[in-house]
Design an enzyme around this catalytic site. Sequence first.
Site, PDB file in Angstrom:
ATOM      1  N   ARG A  83       0.851  -1.188   0.000  1.00  0.00           N
ATOM      2  CA  ARG A  83       0.000   0.000   0.000  1.00  0.00           C
ATOM      3  C   ARG A  83       0.888   1.241   0.000  1.00  0.00           C
ATOM      4  O   ARG A  83       1.714   1.407   0.899  1.00  0.00           O
ATOM      5  CB  ARG A  83      -0.895  -0.009   1.252  1.00  0.00           C
ATOM      6  CG  ARG A  83      -1.693   1.262   1.401  1.00  0.00           C
ATOM      7  CD  ARG A  83      -2.590   1.267   2.647  1.00  0.00           C
ATOM      8  NE  ARG A  83      -3.202   2.577   2.711  1.00  0.00           N
ATOM      9  CZ  ARG A  83      -3.149   3.401   3.758  1.00  0.00           C
ATOM     10  NH1 ARG A  83      -2.551   3.040   4.885  1.00  0.00           N
ATOM     11  NH2 ARG A  83      -3.701   4.580   3.695  1.00  0.00           N
ATOM     12  N   HIS A 127      -2.868  10.866   0.848  1.00  0.00           N
ATOM     13  CA  HIS A 127      -2.259  10.650   2.163  1.00  0.00           C
ATOM     14  C   HIS A 127      -1.589  11.972   2.567  1.00  0.00           C
ATOM     15  O   HIS A 127      -0.401  12.039   2.797  1.00  0.00           O
ATOM     16  CB  HIS A 127      -1.285   9.473   2.126  1.00  0.00           C
ATOM     17  CG  HIS A 127      -1.019   8.843   3.461  1.00  0.00           C
ATOM     18  ND1 HIS A 127      -1.123   7.475   3.695  1.00  0.00           N
ATOM     19  CD2 HIS A 127      -0.664   9.382   4.656  1.00  0.00           C
ATOM     20  CE1 HIS A 127      -0.817   7.219   4.969  1.00  0.00           C
ATOM     21  NE2 HIS A 127      -0.522   8.360   5.568  1.00  0.00           N
ATOM     22  N   GLU A 172      -7.218   8.438   6.423  1.00  0.00           N
ATOM     23  CA  GLU A 172      -7.452   9.142   7.681  1.00  0.00           C
ATOM     24  C   GLU A 172      -7.908  10.586   7.491  1.00  0.00           C
ATOM     25  O   GLU A 172      -7.217  11.532   7.914  1.00  0.00           O
ATOM     26  CB  GLU A 172      -6.189   9.114   8.553  1.00  0.00           C
ATOM     27  CG  GLU A 172      -5.686   7.707   8.836  1.00  0.00           C
ATOM     28  CD  GLU A 172      -4.635   7.658   9.939  1.00  0.00           C
ATOM     29  OE1 GLU A 172      -4.166   8.721  10.371  1.00  0.00           O
ATOM     30  OE2 GLU A 172      -4.305   6.540  10.388  1.00  0.00           O
ATOM     31  N   ASN A 299      -7.254   1.707  10.056  1.00  0.00           N
ATOM     32  CA  ASN A 299      -5.960   1.950  10.693  1.00  0.00           C
ATOM     33  C   ASN A 299      -6.177   1.891  12.193  1.00  0.00           C
ATOM     34  O   ASN A 299      -6.957   2.672  12.746  1.00  0.00           O
ATOM     35  CB  ASN A 299      -5.404   3.331  10.316  1.00  0.00           C
ATOM     36  CG  ASN A 299      -4.957   3.390   8.862  1.00  0.00           C
ATOM     37  OD1 ASN A 299      -5.041   2.403   8.134  1.00  0.00           O
ATOM     38  ND2 ASN A 299      -4.475   4.552   8.443  1.00  0.00           N
ATOM     39  N   TYR A 301      -4.312   1.758  15.971  1.00  0.00           N
ATOM     40  CA  TYR A 301      -3.097   1.894  16.780  1.00  0.00           C
ATOM     41  C   TYR A 301      -3.344   1.721  18.270  1.00  0.00           C
ATOM     42  O   TYR A 301      -2.511   1.178  18.984  1.00  0.00           O
ATOM     43  CB  TYR A 301      -2.417   3.242  16.511  1.00  0.00           C
ATOM     44  CG  TYR A 301      -1.764   3.273  15.153  1.00  0.00           C
ATOM     45  CD1 TYR A 301      -0.515   2.699  14.948  1.00  0.00           C
ATOM     46  CD2 TYR A 301      -2.413   3.834  14.058  1.00  0.00           C
ATOM     47  CE1 TYR A 301       0.086   2.689  13.686  1.00  0.00           C
ATOM     48  CE2 TYR A 301      -1.827   3.827  12.787  1.00  0.00           C
ATOM     49  CZ  TYR A 301      -0.576   3.254  12.610  1.00  0.00           C
ATOM     50  OH  TYR A 301       0.008   3.234  11.369  1.00  0.00           O
ATOM     51  N   GLU A 359      -3.393  -0.152   8.200  1.00  0.00           N
ATOM     52  CA  GLU A 359      -2.225   0.229   9.006  1.00  0.00           C
ATOM     53  C   GLU A 359      -2.363  -0.341  10.409  1.00  0.00           C
ATOM     54  O   GLU A 359      -3.417  -0.220  11.036  1.00  0.00           O
ATOM     55  CB  GLU A 359      -2.091   1.753   9.162  1.00  0.00           C
ATOM     56  CG  GLU A 359      -1.552   2.468   7.964  1.00  0.00           C
ATOM     57  CD  GLU A 359      -1.426   3.977   8.187  1.00  0.00           C
ATOM     58  OE1 GLU A 359      -1.196   4.423   9.327  1.00  0.00           O
ATOM     59  OE2 GLU A 359      -1.587   4.704   7.192  1.00  0.00           O
TER      60      GLU A 359
HETATM   61  C1  FCB Z   1      -1.107   7.195  10.776  1.00  0.00           C
HETATM   62  C2  FCB Z   1      -0.707   7.702   9.401  1.00  0.00           C
HETATM   63  C3  FCB Z   1       0.613   7.176   8.913  1.00  0.00           C
HETATM   64  C4  FCB Z   1       1.627   7.056  10.028  1.00  0.00           C
HETATM   65  C5  FCB Z   1       1.049   6.335  11.221  1.00  0.00           C
HETATM   66  C6  FCB Z   1       2.002   6.143  12.363  1.00  0.00           C
HETATM   67  O1  FCB Z   1      -1.921   8.133  11.373  1.00  0.00           O
HETATM   68  O2  FCB Z   1      -1.689   7.368   8.443  1.00  0.00           O
HETATM   69  O3  FCB Z   1       1.042   8.006   7.876  1.00  0.00           O
HETATM   70  O4  FCB Z   1       2.148   8.273  10.342  1.00  0.00           O
HETATM   71  O5  FCB Z   1      -0.084   7.016  11.677  1.00  0.00           O
END
Ligand code: FCB
Length: 453
Positions: A83, A127, A172, A299, A301, A359
């Site tokens: 990607r 992006h 995002e 995404n 985290y 992500e």
């Molecule tokens: C996300 C972004 C990516 C990267 C990660 C850690 O928010 O999409 O570009 O910076 O975080």
Amino acid sequence: MASGEAIGPKNFPAGFLWGAATASYQIEGAWNEDGKGEGIWDRFAHTPGKIQNGDTGDLSCDHYHRWQQDLRLMQELGLKAYRFSISWPRVIPQGSGQVNGKGLDFYDRLVDGLLEAGIAPFITLYHWDLPQALQAKGGWTARDTAYAFAEYADVMAKRLGDRVDNWITFNEPWVAAFLGHLYGEHAPGLKEPKAAFAAAHHQLLAHGLAVPALRARCKSQAQIGITLDLTPAEPATTSEADNEAALRADKFKNRWFLDPIYRGTYPEGVAERLGGAPLPIQANDLQLISAPLDFLGVNYYSRTIARDDSARGGSDTAHLRLEKVERTEMGWEIYPAGLYDLLTRLHHDYKPNRLYITENGAAFADQVDSDGEIDDSRRVAFLRDHFSAAQQAIRAGVPLEGYFVWSLLDNFEWAWGFSKRFGLIYLDYKTLQRTIKRSGYFYKAVIAANAIE
Ligand code: FCB
């Protein structure tokens, strides 16, 4: 693809797409070469005080010149998919109008190289690197930017639609809208609620306009989706007030984009509470925005813990920082269970046809040891636990079809510059030498086995 129920506790369904992700501004460098126009991240990073240590993406990983080496590294890892994003100002320097052939050629070569290597390209159109020329006309706060985006999507589909089957319109949009226009931490660095909500709406409109443009140019099997940053919001206690705080956090962080895309409505109360009302919505916007999609990119985290602090004189939607939990270098709590919760919730509430984790990954303070190796065991554990959460979600019936680790290689982490390393591959920023980390070898074994090793 085999159904989730048919797989054992560590296996993934046949054909599961293991990949890695990057973004143009974060890796390419060559910021003013071969006719590329200035982007808002060029402008932002060149403004003193915006980026840690004064870092910029001018050179970064120099992927623009070293992409063949990076492709070989992808092959070495055994990636099934890659990607990456297109730099809009590289292909249309002024944002609309004149197309830069050399910029298009770069992505053309990359796509051909990936296909020859048997790696499926997943293209993200936005992006975050908006052409500065469009920013000068209001950027995402201006409705015209959405039409310029549809034109850009058409240019890309015309050039690559014969070979690329997977398209992500936006990465995002929450971050681009709110970190960029409300909190001022990202380009273009504004702190204006109305601008932020307008930027959010116009990105969604741009998405809605781009989907039919892509469908018209690409092959019939093309899959089109959007990538959202989603963060489960949990209440700090079982109190009614904290519960309400968690619902508010969820509306703002997650539902602000999920609801218009999947339900054709915005959640109530958010723009009013944050000073963003009235929204610049015109007739039919929400119809365009909610047209059917082929997949949702997630995404993930971390999670957030919401608390109502208003009785203590604080915010009605405060974020509690838990003590004694493990965190990454970003300060984000490591919470794999949140990935399972998120995927099952999305499946239940929004029923996307299919999902990809576009992500997931972690920043740690990697060290090169005396043998020149990078033993990033914490990242290995992080990935293993998140793969496991995703695997459980598949077994619970979630149509998750692939997983992209952020990131292929260490790169420019926005306002943090080069101080945060997320890569499966280590980058020596002085020599630009690449070294596969232990997590990269771990990932290679997972991909080869199609199972958590
Ligand atoms: C996300 C972004 C990516 C990267 C990660 C850690 O928010 O999409 O570009 O910076 O975080």
